[in-house]
Design a protein around this motif. Structure first.
Motif, PDB file in Angstrom:
ATOM      1  N   PHE A   1      21.344  -9.627  18.051  1.00  0.00           N
ATOM      2  CA  PHE A   1      22.133  -9.678  16.822  1.00  0.00           C
ATOM      3  C   PHE A   1      21.223  -9.933  15.620  1.00  0.00           C
ATOM      4  CE2 PHE A   1      24.814 -11.928  13.706  1.00  0.00           C
ATOM      5  CZ  PHE A   1      25.819 -10.982  13.548  1.00  0.00           C
ATOM      6  N   LEU A   2      20.272 -10.860  15.777  1.00  0.00           N
ATOM      7  CA  LEU A   2      19.329 -11.145  14.701  1.00  0.00           C
ATOM      8  C   LEU A   2      18.495  -9.920  14.356  1.00  0.00           C
ATOM      9  CD1 LEU A   2      17.699 -13.194  12.896  1.00  0.00           C
ATOM     10  CD2 LEU A   2      16.256 -13.580  14.901  1.00  0.00           C
ATOM     11  N   ILE A   3      18.011  -9.228  15.381  1.00  0.00           N
ATOM     12  CA  ILE A   3      17.160  -8.054  15.156  1.00  0.00           C
ATOM     13  C   ILE A   3      17.949  -6.914  14.506  1.00  0.00           C
ATOM     14  CG2 ILE A   3      15.853  -6.255  16.356  1.00  0.00           C
ATOM     15  CD1 ILE A   3      15.112  -8.557  18.400  1.00  0.00           C
ATOM     16  N   PHE A   4      19.158  -6.676  14.992  1.00  0.00           N
ATOM     17  CA  PHE A   4      19.957  -5.602  14.406  1.00  0.00           C
ATOM     18  C   PHE A   4      20.331  -5.918  12.966  1.00  0.00           C
ATOM     19  CE2 PHE A   4      20.260  -3.772  18.555  1.00  0.00           C
ATOM     20  CZ  PHE A   4      20.590  -2.447  18.348  1.00  0.00           C
ATOM     21  N   ARG A   5      20.610  -7.194  12.670  1.00  0.00           N
ATOM     22  CA  ARG A   5      20.926  -7.557  11.294  1.00  0.00           C
ATOM     23  C   ARG A   5      19.703  -7.370  10.393  1.00  0.00           C
ATOM     24  NH1 ARG A   5      24.304  -6.603   7.702  1.00  0.00           N
ATOM     25  NH2 ARG A   5      23.950  -7.893   5.855  1.00  0.00           N
ATOM     26  N   GLY A   6      18.513  -7.733  10.924  1.00  0.00           N
ATOM     27  CA  GLY A   6      17.298  -7.515  10.149  1.00  0.00           C
ATOM     28  C   GLY A   6      17.051  -6.047   9.872  1.00  0.00           C
ATOM     29  N   LEU A   7      17.292  -5.186  10.863  1.00  0.00           N
ATOM     30  CA  LEU A   7      17.121  -3.747  10.661  1.00  0.00           C
ATOM     31  C   LEU A   7      18.159  -3.197   9.676  1.00  0.00           C
ATOM     32  CD1 LEU A   7      16.352  -2.578  14.314  1.00  0.00           C
ATOM     33  CD2 LEU A   7      14.740  -2.821  12.409  1.00  0.00           C
ATOM     34  N   ALA A   8      19.382  -3.753   9.716  1.00  0.00           N
ATOM     35  CA  ALA A   8      20.410  -3.331   8.764  1.00  0.00           C
ATOM     36  C   ALA A   8      19.993  -3.691   7.335  1.00  0.00           C
ATOM     37  CB  ALA A   8      21.745  -3.988   9.110  1.00  0.00           C
ATOM     38  N   ILE A   9      19.411  -4.886   7.154  1.00  0.00           N
ATOM     39  CA  ILE A   9      18.924  -5.280   5.832  1.00  0.00           C
ATOM     40  C   ILE A   9      17.818  -4.331   5.382  1.00  0.00           C
ATOM     41  CG2 ILE A   9      17.660  -7.095   4.587  1.00  0.00           C
ATOM     42  CD1 ILE A   9      19.202  -9.136   6.278  1.00  0.00           C
ATOM     43  N   ALA A  10      16.952  -3.929   6.317  1.00  0.00           N
ATOM     44  CA  ALA A  10      15.883  -2.987   5.982  1.00  0.00           C
ATOM     45  C   ALA A  10      16.445  -1.639   5.549  1.00  0.00           C
ATOM     46  CB  ALA A  10      14.948  -2.814   7.179  1.00  0.00           C
ATOM     47  N   LEU A  11      17.450  -1.147   6.273  1.00  0.00           N
ATOM     48  CA  LEU A  11      18.038   0.154   5.936  1.00  0.00           C
ATOM     49  C   LEU A  11      18.738   0.145   4.580  1.00  0.00           C
ATOM     50  CD1 LEU A  11      19.515   1.196   9.401  1.00  0.00           C
ATOM     51  CD2 LEU A  11      17.572   2.235   8.227  1.00  0.00           C
ATOM     52  N   GLU A  12      19.304  -1.011   4.210  1.00  0.00           N
ATOM     53  CA  GLU A  12      20.053  -1.116   2.966  1.00  0.00           C
ATOM     54  C   GLU A  12      19.187  -1.513   1.774  1.00  0.00           C
ATOM     55  OE1 GLU A  12      22.947  -4.015   3.940  1.00  0.00           O
ATOM     56  OE2 GLU A  12      24.062  -2.722   5.330  1.00  0.00           O
ATOM     57  N   ALA A  13      17.903  -1.774   1.990  1.00  0.00           N
ATOM     58  CA  ALA A  13      17.021  -2.233   0.909  1.00  0.00           C
ATOM     59  C   ALA A  13      16.889  -1.162  -0.163  1.00  0.00           C
ATOM     60  CB  ALA A  13      15.660  -2.603   1.469  1.00  0.00           C
ATOM     61  N   SER A  14      16.666  -1.600  -1.388  1.00  0.00           N
ATOM     62  CA  SER A  14      16.688  -0.688  -2.536  1.00  0.00           C
ATOM     63  C   SER A  14      15.344  -0.043  -2.838  1.00  0.00           C
ATOM     64  CB  SER A  14      17.170  -1.446  -3.783  1.00  0.00           C
ATOM     65  OG  SER A  14      16.375  -2.603  -4.003  1.00  0.00           O
ATOM     66  N   THR A  15      14.235  -0.546  -2.269  1.00  0.00           N
ATOM     67  CA  THR A  15      12.918   0.034  -2.518  1.00  0.00           C
ATOM     68  C   THR A  15      12.180   0.254  -1.200  1.00  0.00           C
ATOM     69  OG1 THR A  15      11.767  -2.109  -2.700  1.00  0.00           O
ATOM     70  CG2 THR A  15      12.773  -1.210  -4.720  1.00  0.00           C
ATOM     71  N   LEU A  16      11.177   1.133  -1.234  1.00  0.00           N
ATOM     72  CA  LEU A  16      10.377   1.395  -0.041  1.00  0.00           C
ATOM     73  C   LEU A  16       9.664   0.134   0.410  1.00  0.00           C
ATOM     74  CD1 LEU A  16       9.161   3.356   2.028  1.00  0.00           C
ATOM     75  CD2 LEU A  16       7.333   3.821   0.370  1.00  0.00           C
TER      76      LEU A  16
ATOM     77  N   TRP B   1       0.828  -1.206   0.000  1.00  0.00           N
ATOM     78  CA  TRP B   1       0.000   0.000   0.000  1.00  0.00           C
ATOM     79  C   TRP B   1       0.868   1.265   0.000  1.00  0.00           C
ATOM     80  CZ3 TRP B   1      -4.736   1.888  -0.713  1.00  0.00           C
ATOM     81  CH2 TRP B   1      -5.082   3.112  -0.143  1.00  0.00           C
ATOM     82  N   PHE B   2       1.873   1.300   0.864  1.00  0.00           N
ATOM     83  CA  PHE B   2       2.715   2.487   0.946  1.00  0.00           C
ATOM     84  C   PHE B   2       3.657   2.595  -0.258  1.00  0.00           C
ATOM     85  CE2 PHE B   2       1.670   2.149   5.548  1.00  0.00           C
ATOM     86  CZ  PHE B   2       1.109   3.410   5.692  1.00  0.00           C
ATOM     87  N   GLN B   3       4.070   1.453  -0.821  1.00  0.00           N
ATOM     88  CA  GLN B   3       4.904   1.499  -2.019  1.00  0.00           C
ATOM     89  C   GLN B   3       4.143   2.158  -3.166  1.00  0.00           C
ATOM     90  OE1 GLN B   3       8.263   0.269  -2.864  1.00  0.00           O
ATOM     91  NE2 GLN B   3       7.688   1.600  -4.563  1.00  0.00           N
ATOM     92  N   LYS B   4       2.856   1.862  -3.302  1.00  0.00           N
ATOM     93  CA  LYS B   4       2.046   2.437  -4.378  1.00  0.00           C
ATOM     94  C   LYS B   4       1.839   3.931  -4.197  1.00  0.00           C
ATOM     95  CE  LYS B   4       1.322  -1.348  -6.686  1.00  0.00           C
ATOM     96  NZ  LYS B   4       1.900  -1.519  -8.049  1.00  0.00           N
ATOM     97  N   ARG B   5       2.021   4.427  -2.982  1.00  0.00           N
ATOM     98  CA  ARG B   5       1.801   5.849  -2.716  1.00  0.00           C
ATOM     99  C   ARG B   5       3.097   6.576  -2.355  1.00  0.00           C
ATOM    100  NH1 ARG B   5      -2.042   2.937  -2.787  1.00  0.00           N
ATOM    101  NH2 ARG B   5      -4.189   3.623  -3.130  1.00  0.00           N
ATOM    102  N   GLU B   6       4.209   6.002  -2.710  1.00  0.00           N
ATOM    103  CA  GLU B   6       5.500   6.609  -2.404  1.00  0.00           C
ATOM    104  C   GLU B   6       5.616   7.977  -3.061  1.00  0.00           C
ATOM    105  OE1 GLU B   6      10.276   5.513  -2.609  1.00  0.00           O
ATOM    106  OE2 GLU B   6       8.837   4.459  -3.898  1.00  0.00           O
ATOM    107  N   GLY B   7       6.036   8.946  -2.272  1.00  0.00           N
ATOM    108  CA  GLY B   7       6.258  10.287  -2.787  1.00  0.00           C
ATOM    109  C   GLY B   7       5.087  11.223  -2.614  1.00  0.00           C
ATOM    110  N   HIS B   8       3.887  10.727  -2.384  1.00  0.00           N
ATOM    111  CA  HIS B   8       2.744  11.617  -2.183  1.00  0.00           C
ATOM    112  C   HIS B   8       1.794  11.070  -1.119  1.00  0.00           C
ATOM    113  CE1 HIS B   8       1.882   8.893  -5.591  1.00  0.00           C
ATOM    114  NE2 HIS B   8       0.691   8.786  -5.043  1.00  0.00           N
ATOM    115  N   LEU B   9       2.390  10.714   0.035  1.00  0.00           N
ATOM    116  CA  LEU B   9       1.590  10.213   1.144  1.00  0.00           C
ATOM    117  C   LEU B   9       0.775  11.333   1.774  1.00  0.00           C
ATOM    118  CD1 LEU B   9       4.011   7.760   3.005  1.00  0.00           C
ATOM    119  CD2 LEU B   9       1.855   7.172   1.896  1.00  0.00           C
ATOM    120  N   ARG B  10      -0.482  11.020   2.103  1.00  0.00           N
ATOM    121  CA  ARG B  10      -1.390  11.957   2.766  1.00  0.00           C
ATOM    122  C   ARG B  10      -1.900  11.326   4.062  1.00  0.00           C
ATOM    123  NH1 ARG B  10      -5.867  12.192  -1.554  1.00  0.00           N
ATOM    124  NH2 ARG B  10      -5.384   9.949  -1.409  1.00  0.00           N
TER     125      ARG B  10
END
Length: 384
Positions: free
Chosen positions: A302-317, A131-140
């Motif tokens: 360690f698992l949680i921080f690695r998961g958050l790191a993967i989220a931060l490095e992801a290429s799309t919203l 849902w948020f990917q489809k509205r990227e850039g013009h969220l209301r």
């Protein structure tokens, strides 16, 4: 000439598939799987085939993780709407003609008996990320309201069953997507303040609110009893408070380094209820003590921080939101389970990831790990 047509070695042919495995994340999983197998062997040694079944469930979850890791995030996004619609439809079907067990209507027979609410742990954050990917850039603000409705629909249906533990996990996953999408702080602070005040009032007026005959309206009677038992478990030590008290005793008796593997008296004398499922953390604490608990918590962190790191490095919203939500699922699982066994949260029936016995929950965890692996793989492909 013949060499041109020779097949490459097996390891070369398997290499593209293995690229989906993020090394640090796989290491964290390995540590937790080892802890789970050790604890299950000890706590479930007289539970028939619990250890073998737990090992089998881990293998199935590993296979699910491997398969999903090969699916690109773009393809995962195409599954969001169908999975959500199917999941919500099954929840409605459960409410209408589901199978009731022990006062709860959570299952339905579709050729095999399934619990549709488990599907929503993944389908709901998947849908919200779409849902948020489809509205990227013009969220209301309206987009956040719609997202809230998409979240509350399955949560409400799951609460109706009733299944507070699963509803909590779905709510946590969905709220994390909405938060990571940029929910304004002015919409976060007021509900948080109301929640803190509500808890303070509940503690202050516990004797009146927990008196016999008082109806809380918004909660089922067994849920009210769990909250009241949390506030004062010693009020009914051999009844409703037994679970919490025995869990706390087991954790405390472990001391600094624990009683040793297979030496837990609370565990093997069967004082700990549900010692292979919801309360397995108490069995682990008794045998491995504070040092073991700190190591286990460190592995989860360690698992949680690695998961958050993967989220931060992801290429799309979409990938960022989904990876963040899946990571928060692991956090919620671990925090709620350890909290309820330690007596700081109500008992809600949430397993400890990789440690507790349970096939459906293990497969759900495998799906979540596969999603993280898929997103990590997509990022590496973009970089190369």
């Amino acid at each position: 000439m013949q060499a041109v047509f020779d097949k490459p070695p097996l390891w070369q042919r398997a290499a593209p598939s293995l690229q989906g495995f993020d090394g640090p994340l796989a290491f964290a999983i390995f540590l937790l799987v080892c802890a789970g197998l050790l604890t299950m062997y000890s706590s479930g040694f007289d539970h028939g085939t619990r250890f073998m079944d737990h090992s089998r469930n881990m293998l199935i979850a590993g296979f699910v993780m491997f398969v999903i890791a090969q699916v690109p995030p773009q393809r995962l996004m195409s599954f969001a709407v169908p999975l959500y619609i199917i999941g919500v439809s099954l929840l409605i079907a459960v409410a209408m003609f589901g199978i009731a067990k022990k006062g709860a209507r959570r299952w339905i027979n579709v050729g095999i008996v399934i619990q549709p609410s488990e599907m929503l742990k993944i389908a709901t954050p998947l849908m919200l990320a779409w849902w948020f990917q489809k509205r990227e850039g013009h969220l209301r603000p309206l987009d956040f309201i719609v997202a809230g409705g998409l979240l509350l629909l399955p949560v409400g249906l799951i609460m109706k069953q009733p299944d507070l533990g699963t509803a909590l996990l779905v709510m946590a996953a969905g709220l994390s997507v909405i938060f990571f999408a940029g929910l304004p702080w002015r919409l976060i602070v007021p509900p948080a303040v109301v929640g803190v005040l509500g808890i303070a009032l509940l503690i202050g007026f516990e004797s009146r609110l927990c008196a016999d005959g008082v109806d809380w309206k918004v909660l089922h009677e067994y849920q009210r009893q769990r909250v009241c038992t949390l506030l004062d478990p010693a009020k009914d030590p051999l009844g409703k408070g037994f679970h919490i008290l025995q869990g706390m005793i087991a954790i405390g008796s472990g001391g600094l380094v624990g009683k040793g593997f297979m030496q837990g008296t609370q565990t093997h004398l069967e004082f700990i209820p549900e010692r292979t499922t919801d309360f397995i953390f108490a069995a682990f604490s008794e045998e491995f003590g504070l040092v073991g608990n700190l190591c286990l918590i460190a592995a989860f962190i360690f698992l949680i921080f690695r998961g958050l790191a993967i989220a931060l490095e992801a290429s799309t919203l979409f990938s960022r939101l989904l990876a963040g939500a899946v990571t928060m699922i692991f956090f919620t699982y671990a925090f709620v389970n350890m909290g309820m066994v330690s007596g700081i949260l109500p008992v809600v029936g949430v397993p400890l990831p990789f440690i507790s016995y349970g096939g459906t929950a293990m497969v759900t965890l495998g799906m979540g790990l596969g999603i993280l692996m898929s997103i990590a793989k997509a990022k590496r492909l973009v970089q190369t």
